[in-house]
Design a protein around this motif. Structure first.
Motif, PDB file in Angstrom:
ATOM      1  N   GLU A  64       0.857  -1.179   0.000  1.00 40.23           N
ATOM      2  CA  GLU A  64       0.000   0.000   0.000  1.00 40.23           C
ATOM      3  C   GLU A  64       0.894   1.230   0.000  1.00 40.23           C
ATOM      4  N   ILE A  65       0.553   2.188  -0.833  1.00 34.57           N
ATOM      5  CA  ILE A  65       1.302   3.436  -0.905  1.00 34.57           C
ATOM      6  C   ILE A  65       0.323   4.551  -0.585  1.00 34.57           C
ATOM      7  N   GLU A  66       0.657   5.359   0.401  1.00 36.81           N
ATOM      8  CA  GLU A  66      -0.251   6.394   0.872  1.00 36.81           C
ATOM      9  C   GLU A  66       0.438   7.752   0.816  1.00 36.81           C
ATOM     10  N   GLY A  67      -0.317   8.786   0.487  1.00 29.93           N
ATOM     11  CA  GLY A  67       0.164  10.157   0.566  1.00 29.93           C
ATOM     12  C   GLY A  67       0.908  10.654  -0.640  1.00 29.93           C
ATOM     13  N   LEU A  68       0.680  10.090  -1.810  1.00 35.88           N
ATOM     14  CA  LEU A  68       1.376  10.584  -3.001  1.00 35.88           C
ATOM     15  C   LEU A  68       0.944  11.996  -3.371  1.00 35.88           C
ATOM     16  N   GLN A  69      -0.279  12.369  -3.060  1.00 36.94           N
ATOM     17  CA  GLN A  69      -0.759  13.714  -3.375  1.00 36.94           C
ATOM     18  C   GLN A  69      -0.419  14.714  -2.291  1.00 36.94           C
TER      19      GLN A  69
END
Length: 177
Positions: A64-69
């Motif tokens: 899971e990858i979170e916070g790209l924006q």
């Protein structure tokens, strides 16, 4: 008469179904490796990487990858049991080069680089700098019409990279081909 020479295994071709890294599927021709990268519109700040488990016939969340924006990017491997790492802890960016380095299973370090305009993954300690995986971009008819050839990764059949394929695919989202 000497025995015939052992023919090396051909590289596996992980083909993208879409041009977006937010919502796509990566799979081999026989679906022995099948990954789904999904960013839902109601969770636009969370990208999940799911792998199809051939034995249980279900999709399992591997990363899971979170916070790209938001800029506070972090990643978690191993589903709900894994721990969150910041992007700087997971992928060490090179300030003077494209890509970065990351640590895979078994303390093997890999590095993303470009060579002759192609995005490649190499082992950091390899003196020959031979590509373990190489990206081939999509092609279009007359450069504007429908795709004539989907983008794909050519992955060498090395046991270390096959074991670390989850982290390899997880870094794609950070490097944004």
């Amino acid at each position: 008469m000497p025995p015939p020479a052992v023919k090396p295994k051909p590289p596996q071709k992980l083909e993208f179904t879409m041009n977006s890294l937010r919502n796509t599927t990566l799979s081999t021709g026989d679906d022995s490796m099948y990954f789904e990268i999904v960013t839902r519109f109601w969770h636009s700040n969370l990208t999940k990487i799911n792998k199809f488990d051939m034995e249980t016939r279900e999709l399992v969340t591997v990363a899971e990858i979170e916070g790209l924006q938001s800029g506070q990017t972090r990643v978690r491997f191993g589903g709900d049991k894994g721990q969150w790492l910041t992007a700087a802890e997971f992928l060490k960016y090179d300030s003077d080069r494209v890509g970065g380095t990351f640590q895979a299973n078994g303390d093997v370090e890999y590095r993303w680089k470009t060579h002759h305009g192609r995005f490649q993954l190499v082992k950091s300690d390899d003196p020959e700098k031979k590509a373990v995986a190489e990206f081939h971009p999509h092609k279009r008819h007359f450069f504007v019409f429908r795709m004539s050839k989907h983008a794909f990764f050519e992955v060498q059949p090395i046991p270390e990279i096959v074991e670390a394929i989850d982290k390899f695919i997880g870094t794609l989202r950070f490097c944004e081909i």
